[in-house]
Design an enzyme around this catalytic site. Structure first.
Site, PDB file in Angstrom:
ATOM      1  N   ASP A 254       0.907  -1.329   0.048  1.00 38.76           N
ATOM      2  CA  ASP A 254      -0.004   0.071   0.106  1.00 38.76           C
ATOM      3  C   ASP A 254       0.929   1.239  -0.124  1.00 38.76           C
ATOM      4  O   ASP A 254       1.742   1.520   1.046  1.00 38.76           O
ATOM      5  CB  ASP A 254      -1.067   0.106   1.186  1.00 38.76           C
ATOM      6  CG  ASP A 254      -1.927  -1.233   1.377  1.00 38.76           C
ATOM      7  OD1 ASP A 254      -2.491  -1.352   0.230  1.00 38.76           O
ATOM      8  OD2 ASP A 254      -2.280  -1.759   2.420  1.00 38.76           O
TER       9      ASP A 254
ATOM     10  N   ASP B  38     -14.014  -3.728  -1.919  1.00 35.46           N
ATOM     11  CA  ASP B  38     -13.550  -3.688  -0.558  1.00 35.46           C
ATOM     12  C   ASP B  38     -14.977  -3.978   0.022  1.00 35.46           C
ATOM     13  O   ASP B  38     -15.944  -3.313  -0.387  1.00 35.46           O
ATOM     14  CB  ASP B  38     -13.211  -2.302  -0.265  1.00 35.46           C
ATOM     15  CG  ASP B  38     -11.759  -1.923  -0.749  1.00 35.46           C
ATOM     16  OD1 ASP B  38     -10.910  -3.011  -0.704  1.00 35.46           O
ATOM     17  OD2 ASP B  38     -11.329  -0.642  -0.839  1.00 35.46           O
TER      18      ASP B  38
END
Length: 252
Positions: free
Chosen positions: A11, A130
């Site tokens: 990330d 998500d």
């Protein structure tokens, strides 16, 4: 049956790798190019890069980071974050990415999945989802904008639509499990794996070897993605693979 894949996730925010819990409280985890090279040497099967701030500057940085990383590694890697049109995909593929991850932009404009698949092939298009359990529905809801925005879309219906539109893979992150190290979200992963015929990459919650074993067997995932445990050297990729092989999991 295809061999299962182990995928570290980077990330990236402002050019650095970060990691949080349930999508918040981010802390620094190192340089993305150095970490990518390390995971390549250790035998990771693939890498995922997500530009989580996805600001305009972040995307520009990402192109440079992708170029540098492509020069350092031999394994495939997926790049996502802030990609909203086919031209963005083209720019990153030219910089050395093998696959493109799309999330918010795909929800806003599902045609982007079909356009990308038509232009570059389904194998290039990874739809990242998500999802968070919605107790009212008794099912999972899709969130966008880095997990900040509920969409009112049911996750199982959305992954099926993504597949129909030409997605080659689903990168499924459980927001409930993310960063907790309590194990992958098995009910979510198995429900999605049963709903589609394309590979599902499970993400969110890895803490120990058995979590990977369970997500491959009970969760029926094709690949498992993790960040915290790899970045902070809690489990090394070669050790994880060895232990999974000993448990009878077919691993690359």
């Amino acid at each position: 049956m295809l061999a299962k894949r182990i995928i570290p996730c980077l990330d990236v925010k402002d050019g650095r790798v970060v990691k949080g819990v349930n999508f918040v409280n981010l802390r620094d985890a190192g340089d993305p190019v150095e970490l990518a090279a390390l995971y390549d040497r250790e035998g990771a099967d693939e890498l995922v890069f997500l530009d989580i701030s996805a600001s305009h500057e972040g995307r520009a940085t990402m192109v440079e980071v992708v170029k540098q990383t492509a020069g350092e590694i031999a394994i495939p890697f997926t790049v996502g974050g802030g990609i909203s049109q086919v031209e963005d995909m083209k720019r990153l593929l030219r910089a050395g990415a093998d696959k493109i991850g799309i999330n918010t932009a795909a929800v806003v404009n599902p045609g982007l999945i079909s356009d990308g698949a038509r232009r570059f092939g389904s194998q290039c298009i990874v739809v990242a989802v998500d999802a968070k359990f919605n107790a009212e529905w008794g099912e999972w809801e899709v969130y966008t904008h880095g997990g900040r925005k509920p969409t009112g879309i049911r996750a199982l219906a959305w992954v099926q639509e993504a597949e129909k539109r030409g997605a080659g893979e689903i990168l499924l992150t459980s927001m409930d499990a993310d960063g907790t190290k309590d194990g992958f979200d098995l009910p979510l992963t198995s429900a999605v794996s049963r709903s589609v015929g394309i590979p599902v990459i499970a993400s969110g919650g890895a803490g120990k070897v058995n979590d990977f074993y369970e997500v491959f067997t009970e969760g029926q995932a094709d690949a498992a993605l993790a960040a915290t445990i790899f970045h902070y050297k809690e489990i090394a990729v070669p050790d994880l693979k060895q232990e999974l092989k000993a448990k009878g999991v077919e691993i690359r």
